[in-house]
Design a protein around this motif. Structure first.
Motif, mmCIF file in Angstrom:
data_model
loop_
_atom_site.group_PDB
_atom_site.id
_atom_site.type_symbol
_atom_site.label_atom_id
_atom_site.label_comp_id
_atom_site.label_asym_id
_atom_site.label_seq_id
_atom_site.Cartn_x
_atom_site.Cartn_y
_atom_site.Cartn_z
ATOM 1 N N THR A 31 7.345 -4.428 4.143
ATOM 2 C CA THR A 31 6.850 -5.871 4.303
ATOM 3 C C THR A 31 6.729 -6.446 2.875
ATOM 4 O OG1 THR A 31 4.349 -5.102 4.402
ATOM 5 C CG2 THR A 31 5.516 -5.667 6.280
ATOM 6 N N GLU A 32 6.881 -7.811 2.637
ATOM 7 C CA GLU A 32 6.766 -8.623 1.415
ATOM 8 C C GLU A 32 5.316 -8.619 1.105
ATOM 9 O OE1 GLU A 32 9.604 -11.630 -0.463
ATOM 10 O OE2 GLU A 32 8.099 -12.668 0.791
ATOM 11 N N ARG A 33 4.845 -8.506 -0.218
ATOM 12 C CA ARG A 33 3.511 -8.501 -0.825
ATOM 13 C C ARG A 33 3.196 -9.989 -0.662
ATOM 14 N NH1 ARG A 33 1.426 -4.256 -3.631
ATOM 15 N NH2 ARG A 33 2.955 -2.741 -4.147
ATOM 16 N N LYS A 34 2.138 -10.272 -0.306
ATOM 17 C CA LYS A 34 1.499 -11.842 -0.296
ATOM 18 C C LYS A 34 0.958 -12.409 -1.419
ATOM 19 C CE LYS A 34 2.224 -11.520 4.286
ATOM 20 N NZ LYS A 34 3.362 -12.258 4.794
ATOM 21 N N ASP A 35 1.076 -11.292 -2.434
ATOM 22 C CA ASP A 35 -0.035 -11.937 -3.580
ATOM 23 C C ASP A 35 1.306 -12.315 -4.681
ATOM 24 O OD1 ASP A 35 0.967 -9.318 -4.040
ATOM 25 O OD2 ASP A 35 -1.244 -8.738 -4.882
ATOM 26 N N ILE A 36 2.378 -12.658 -4.448
ATOM 27 C CA ILE A 36 3.301 -12.644 -5.706
ATOM 28 C C ILE A 36 3.292 -14.163 -6.308
ATOM 29 C CG2 ILE A 36 6.021 -12.858 -6.140
ATOM 30 C CD1 ILE A 36 6.099 -10.483 -3.780
ATOM 31 N N GLU A 53 7.670 -3.731 -6.359
ATOM 32 C CA GLU A 53 6.701 -4.547 -6.846
ATOM 33 C C GLU A 53 6.805 -5.814 -5.486
ATOM 34 O OE1 GLU A 53 6.916 -4.858 -11.473
ATOM 35 O OE2 GLU A 53 8.451 -5.877 -10.717
ATOM 36 N N ARG A 54 7.758 -6.100 -5.110
ATOM 37 C CA ARG A 54 7.934 -7.193 -4.198
ATOM 38 C C ARG A 54 7.626 -6.586 -2.631
ATOM 39 N NH1 ARG A 54 13.041 -11.039 -3.050
ATOM 40 N NH2 ARG A 54 12.189 -12.141 -1.355
ATOM 41 N N PHE A 55 7.789 -5.336 -2.334
ATOM 42 C CA PHE A 55 7.612 -4.873 -0.777
ATOM 43 C C PHE A 55 6.843 -3.678 -0.788
ATOM 44 C CE2 PHE A 55 12.123 -6.558 -1.158
ATOM 45 C CZ PHE A 55 12.062 -7.456 -0.186
ATOM 46 N N ILE A 56 6.178 -3.734 0.224
ATOM 47 C CA ILE A 56 5.148 -2.597 0.597
ATOM 48 C C ILE A 56 5.820 -1.661 1.684
ATOM 49 C CG2 ILE A 56 2.915 -1.635 1.615
ATOM 50 C CD1 ILE A 56 1.803 -4.538 0.533
ATOM 51 N N THR A 57 6.077 -0.469 1.458
ATOM 52 C CA THR A 57 6.733 0.177 2.404
ATOM 53 C C THR A 57 5.672 1.148 3.192
ATOM 54 O OG1 THR A 57 8.783 0.655 1.037
ATOM 55 C CG2 THR A 57 8.626 2.136 2.728
ATOM 56 N N LYS A 58 5.710 0.972 4.426
ATOM 57 C CA LYS A 58 4.863 1.943 5.370
ATOM 58 C C LYS A 58 5.540 2.765 6.115
ATOM 59 C CE LYS A 58 1.259 -1.672 5.308
ATOM 60 N NZ LYS A 58 0.505 -2.738 6.127
#
Length: 97
Positions: A31-36, A53-58
């Motif tokens: 998912t893409e980070r919301k705080d960019i 830095e751009r994506f969060i991997t879960k």
């Protein structure tokens, strides 16, 4: 003993094995980070962003025990952590808790 991970063909899921026994599967979600601060990157075209830095991997573990419907576990930040959660779930189920 360590976990063995095998990729499923044509799928984003990963099979999890422990001591030769199939435990379950892990779904990988990005998912893409919301705080960019996109304005900063639009104004300066020389700035680069790494994928981390751009994506969060879960990693979301999925378990099916004794013919029950699959159960999704809490998301983890690594596939080893997700595999450990799957193993812990199997151990809890076997102990009857």
């Amino acid at each position: 003993m360590s976990f063995v991970f095998t990729n499923r063909p044509h799928s984003s899921r990963i099979n999890v094995w422990y001591d030769g026994i199939y435990l379950g599967e892990i779904l990988v979600v990005m998912t893409e980070r919301k705080d960019i601060d996109w304005q900063k990157y639009r104004s300066d075209k020389n700035l680069k962003m790494e994928p981390g830095e751009r994506f969060i991997t879960k990693y979301i573990g999925s378990v099916r025990v004794a013919g029950n419907i699959p159960k999704s576990l809490e998301p983890a930040l690594s596939r080893e952590e997700a595999a450990q959660k799957i193993l812990d779930y199997h151990r809890e189920y076997a102990s009857g808790e």
